[in-house]
Design a protein around this motif. Structure first.
Motif, PDB file in Angstrom:
ATOM      1  N   GLU A  31       0.827  -1.202   0.000  1.00  0.00           N
ATOM      2  CA  GLU A  31       0.000   0.000   0.000  1.00  0.00           C
ATOM      3  C   GLU A  31       0.865   1.258   0.000  1.00  0.00           C
ATOM      4  O   GLU A  31       0.552   2.245  -0.673  1.00  0.00           O
TER       5      GLU A  31
ATOM      6  N   ARG B 109       2.330   1.772  -3.501  1.00  0.00           N
ATOM      7  CA  ARG B 109       1.298   2.290  -4.401  1.00  0.00           C
ATOM      8  C   ARG B 109       1.031   3.774  -4.109  1.00  0.00           C
ATOM      9  O   ARG B 109       0.938   4.605  -5.006  1.00  0.00           O
TER      10      ARG B 109
ATOM     11  N   GLU C  11       1.738   6.468  -6.955  1.00  0.00           N
ATOM     12  CA  GLU C  11       0.639   7.204  -7.576  1.00  0.00           C
ATOM     13  C   GLU C  11       0.719   8.703  -7.306  1.00  0.00           C
ATOM     14  O   GLU C  11       0.472   9.516  -8.194  1.00  0.00           O
TER      15      GLU C  11
END
Length: 125
Positions: A21, A24, A28
């Motif tokens: 997580e 990511r 992002e």
């Protein structure tokens, strides 16, 4: 006499129980690319430029999440605009604060570590 210049700090270790997580999240939001090596517990996140390398290390059982005494600060020219993009992506982020000639806003990554976006780097002397 040998010149012993102070070495730069180019990496920071983030201990997390949610490394995928976290990878990511930073990928992002800030363009980090994940680098992994077979047999290595550390997941390395390379920045899209010459910025700080983030090293994700699995947290131990006794480590509390979000209890760090550091905060990662990302330089952005337009804090309001970047903050709005984060909100549109569903991220909870605090208000924009005015400081001495610059702005910043605070939030947390998925493990609860403090993160800030700031225009301080773009203040002219």
């Amino acid at each position: 006499m040998t010149d012993h210049a102070a070495p730069p700090c180019n990496r920071v270790v983030i201990y997390s129980k949610k490394p995928a997580e976290i990878a990511r999240f930073y990928g992002e939001l800030f363009g980090y690319r994940v680098i992994t090596k077979d047999g290595d517990r550390i997941m390395e996140l390379q920045p899209p430029n010459n910025g700080l390398i983030l090293m994700l290390h699995p947290a131990g059982k006794g480590q509390k999440q979000g209890q760090s005494l550091i905060k990662l600060v990302f330089d952005v020219k337009d804090v309001d605009l970047f903050r709005q993009k984060l909100i549109e992506q569903g991220h909870a982020i605090g208000p924009v604060h005015q400081a001495d000639g610059y702005q910043f806003a605070n939030f947390r990554d998925p493990s609860g570590n403090p993160v800030s976006i700031s225009s301080r780097a773009f203040v002219s002397d």
